[in-house]
Write a protein that holds these residues in place. Structure first.
Motif, short mmCIF file in Angstrom:
data_model
loop_
_atom_site.label_atom_id
_atom_site.label_comp_id
_atom_site.label_asym_id
_atom_site.label_seq_id
_atom_site.Cartn_x
_atom_site.Cartn_y
_atom_site.Cartn_z
N ILE A 2 5.98 -53.52 17.34
CA ILE A 2 4.57 -53.28 17.60
C ILE A 2 3.89 -54.62 17.84
O ILE A 2 3.95 -55.51 17.01
N LEU A 3 3.28 -54.76 19.00
CA LEU A 3 2.55 -55.97 19.34
C LEU A 3 1.08 -55.63 19.48
O LEU A 3 0.73 -54.52 19.82
N MET A 39 2.84 -58.19 28.62
CA MET A 39 3.55 -57.72 27.43
C MET A 39 4.76 -56.88 27.82
O MET A 39 5.80 -56.94 27.16
N LYS A 40 4.66 -56.11 28.90
CA LYS A 40 5.79 -55.31 29.37
C LYS A 40 6.93 -56.23 29.82
O LYS A 40 8.08 -56.04 29.43
N ASP A 43 7.69 -58.94 26.54
CA ASP A 43 8.06 -58.38 25.24
C ASP A 43 8.79 -57.05 25.32
O ASP A 43 9.27 -56.54 24.32
N ILE A 45 7.50 -54.03 25.98
CA ILE A 45 6.82 -52.87 25.39
C ILE A 45 7.10 -51.63 26.23
O ILE A 45 7.33 -51.71 27.43
N GLU A 46 7.09 -50.48 25.58
CA GLU A 46 7.38 -49.21 26.25
C GLU A 46 6.15 -48.33 26.39
O GLU A 46 6.16 -47.36 27.16
N VAL A 48 1.52 -48.28 25.33
CA VAL A 48 0.35 -48.93 24.74
C VAL A 48 -0.44 -47.87 23.99
O VAL A 48 -0.78 -46.82 24.55
#
Length: 85
Positions: A2-3, A39-40, A43, A45-46, A48
């Motif tokens: 989790i960011l 972020m994608k 990092d 991420i999948e 938001v």
């Protein structure tokens, strides 16, 4: 993982400040989408989580690189389902 958008050198804090004042500009929208895109890519991420009630007012699913989870809509949907039981 989790960011948080909040930890991005204050940039997002400025966007959130304007959103809370109901200042919905294309520049703010594009800035938030750029943060999500970064972020994608960086990092992985999948999705938001739109945990701030103002975020769904400025962000929509059109052209996004990951799904947005609108917590307000998810809660309302769950409440309605529960009431209908």
């Amino acid at each position: 993982m989790i960011l948080s958008l909040w930890g991005r050198r204050g940039r997002c804090c400025l966007f959130i400040y304007w959103i809370e004042l109901a200042v919905f500009t294309d520049e703010t929208r594009q800035g938030l989408l750029a943060i999500v895109d970064t972020m994608k890519n960086r990092d992985g991420i999948e999705a938001v989580i739109l945990g701030c009630t103002e975020l769904p007012l400025i962000l929509d699913m059109d052209g996004t690189v990951v799904p947005f989870l609108n917590t307000t809509a998810l809660h309302v949907e769950a409440i309605c389902k529960r009431c209908m039981q």
